[in-house]
Design an enzyme around this catalytic site. Structure first.
Site, mmCIF file in Angstrom:
data_model
loop_
_atom_site.group_PDB
_atom_site.id
_atom_site.type_symbol
_atom_site.label_atom_id
_atom_site.label_comp_id
_atom_site.label_asym_id
_atom_site.label_seq_id
_atom_site.Cartn_x
_atom_site.Cartn_y
_atom_site.Cartn_z
ATOM 1 N N ARG A 122 0.861 -1.203 0.000
ATOM 2 C CA ARG A 122 0.000 0.000 0.000
ATOM 3 C C ARG A 122 0.890 1.242 0.000
ATOM 4 N NH1 ARG A 122 -3.519 0.354 5.283
ATOM 5 N NH2 ARG A 122 -4.312 -1.612 4.408
ATOM 6 N N HIS A 167 1.816 -2.141 5.551
ATOM 7 C CA HIS A 167 1.578 -2.460 4.138
ATOM 8 C C HIS A 167 2.536 -1.684 3.226
ATOM 9 C CE1 HIS A 167 -2.151 -4.918 4.144
ATOM 10 N NE2 HIS A 167 -2.480 -4.246 5.235
ATOM 11 N N ASP A 174 -3.480 -8.447 3.432
ATOM 12 C CA ASP A 174 -4.836 -8.687 3.935
ATOM 13 C C ASP A 174 -5.435 -9.774 3.061
ATOM 14 O OD1 ASP A 174 -4.526 -6.560 5.684
ATOM 15 O OD2 ASP A 174 -5.703 -5.149 4.489
ATOM 16 N N GLU A 231 -7.564 -7.699 13.599
ATOM 17 C CA GLU A 231 -8.127 -7.967 12.264
ATOM 18 C C GLU A 231 -7.703 -9.361 11.801
ATOM 19 O OE1 GLU A 231 -6.452 -4.666 10.051
ATOM 20 O OE2 GLU A 231 -7.999 -3.286 10.778
ATOM 21 N N HIS A 234 -5.247 -9.627 8.521
ATOM 22 C CA HIS A 234 -4.024 -8.823 8.368
ATOM 23 C C HIS A 234 -2.806 -9.565 8.943
ATOM 24 C CE1 HIS A 234 -1.947 -4.743 8.495
ATOM 25 N NE2 HIS A 234 -1.244 -5.394 9.411
#
Ligand SMILES: C[C@@H](N)C(=O)N[C@H](C)C(=O)O
Ligand SMILES: [Zn+2]
Length: 256
Positions: A122, A167, A174, A231, A234
């Site tokens: 990301r 990320h 993810d 999460e 993740h």
């Protein structure tokens, strides 16, 4: 200095640290060049092009049968529109993380299972987009689906979204489990990116979903990834390269 050049310099420092021996380090310091390839790939190049080591690779090329649904490249996400920096729906990862993901995929295959990725590398500009979005209290397009019971203001404080995300180092992913033949997602008790305590460890969810989370988690840990308690989707490679850094090159096709 442009973003790519800055990243190249960061990458160069990383490569430098990993070389052993004074002579080799000195040679690397003078000869090594990082260049941005015409395709937009971020490459680590030795002088004369003798050795090229990509910083990020397209994971789908390394993980047979990997299903990709890169949510931030489209509109089905908590913001409700494509996010800055996602120019293509690709899963870019460091070669080390991609290799580890391939081990997970292989471990799941005998059970007829595989992986579907929702987000991989990301860019920092995407994280900045999330931060800008969070500062607009009127923009609640994704609230009902993605954070129905959490104030938008609290999403960062509670750890559901990071202001400096792992990320951006390229070794965080993810993902969920899918059935190999159909691509059908296994139930995990909550959907991807539902920012809610039910998405975290120890949540009261149906037994089947608990077993699926455990299967994913076990396979990921077995290949060297660390889970994230808040999460279920993740994971970060424990032995990740580029620690303490973050890249900003957009998500777009990289050279094979
Ligand atoms: C936003 C969500 N998919 C996620 O990845 N959260 C973690 C905390 C992150 O932003 O790094
Ligand atoms: Zn994540």
């Amino acid at each position: 200095m442009g973003a790519l050049e800055r990243e190249s310099r960061e990458g160069s420092r990383v490569a430098h640290r990993h070389r052993s021996g004074h002579r080799r380090r000195a040679r690397a310091a003078t000869k090594k060049r990082l260049r941005h390839a015409a395709s937009g790939a971020l490459l680590l190049l030795a002088a004369g092009g003798a050795r090229a080591e990509p910083v990020l690779v397209d994971a789908a090329r390394f993980v047979p049968g990997l299903v990709t649904e890169i949510r931030y490249a489209g509109s089905h996400n908590f913001v409700g529109r494509p996010i800055d920096g996602y120019e293509a729906p690709l899963c870019l990862l460091t070669p080390r993380a991609a290799a580890a993901l391939a081990r997970v995929q292989a471990a799941l295959a005998p059970d007829g299972l595989g992986l579907k990725v929702f987000d991989c590398y990301r860019p920092r500009r995407a994280v900045a987009d999330f931060v800008r979005w969070a500062h607009d209290p009127a923009d609640l397009a994704g609230k009902a689906e993605f954070y129905p019971d959490i104030d938008k203001d609290d999403l960062f404080r509670l750890g559901y979204i990071a202001e400096r995300s792992g990320h951006s180092r390229g070794s965080t992913v993810d993902l969920t489990l899918v059935e190999r033949g159909t691509g059908r997602e296994r139930s995990m008790g909550t959907p991807f990116d539902l920012f809610d305590p039910r998405s975290g460890e120890g949540a009261e969810i149906p037994m089947e979903a608990r077993a699926n989370r455990a299967r994913l988690r076990g396979a990921m840990i077995g290949a060297g990834f660390a889970p994230y308690p808040a999460e279920w989707w993740h994971f970060t490679l424990r032995d990740e390269p580029h620690r303490g850094q973050g890249f900003d090159v957009p998500v777009r096709a990289v050279e094979p």
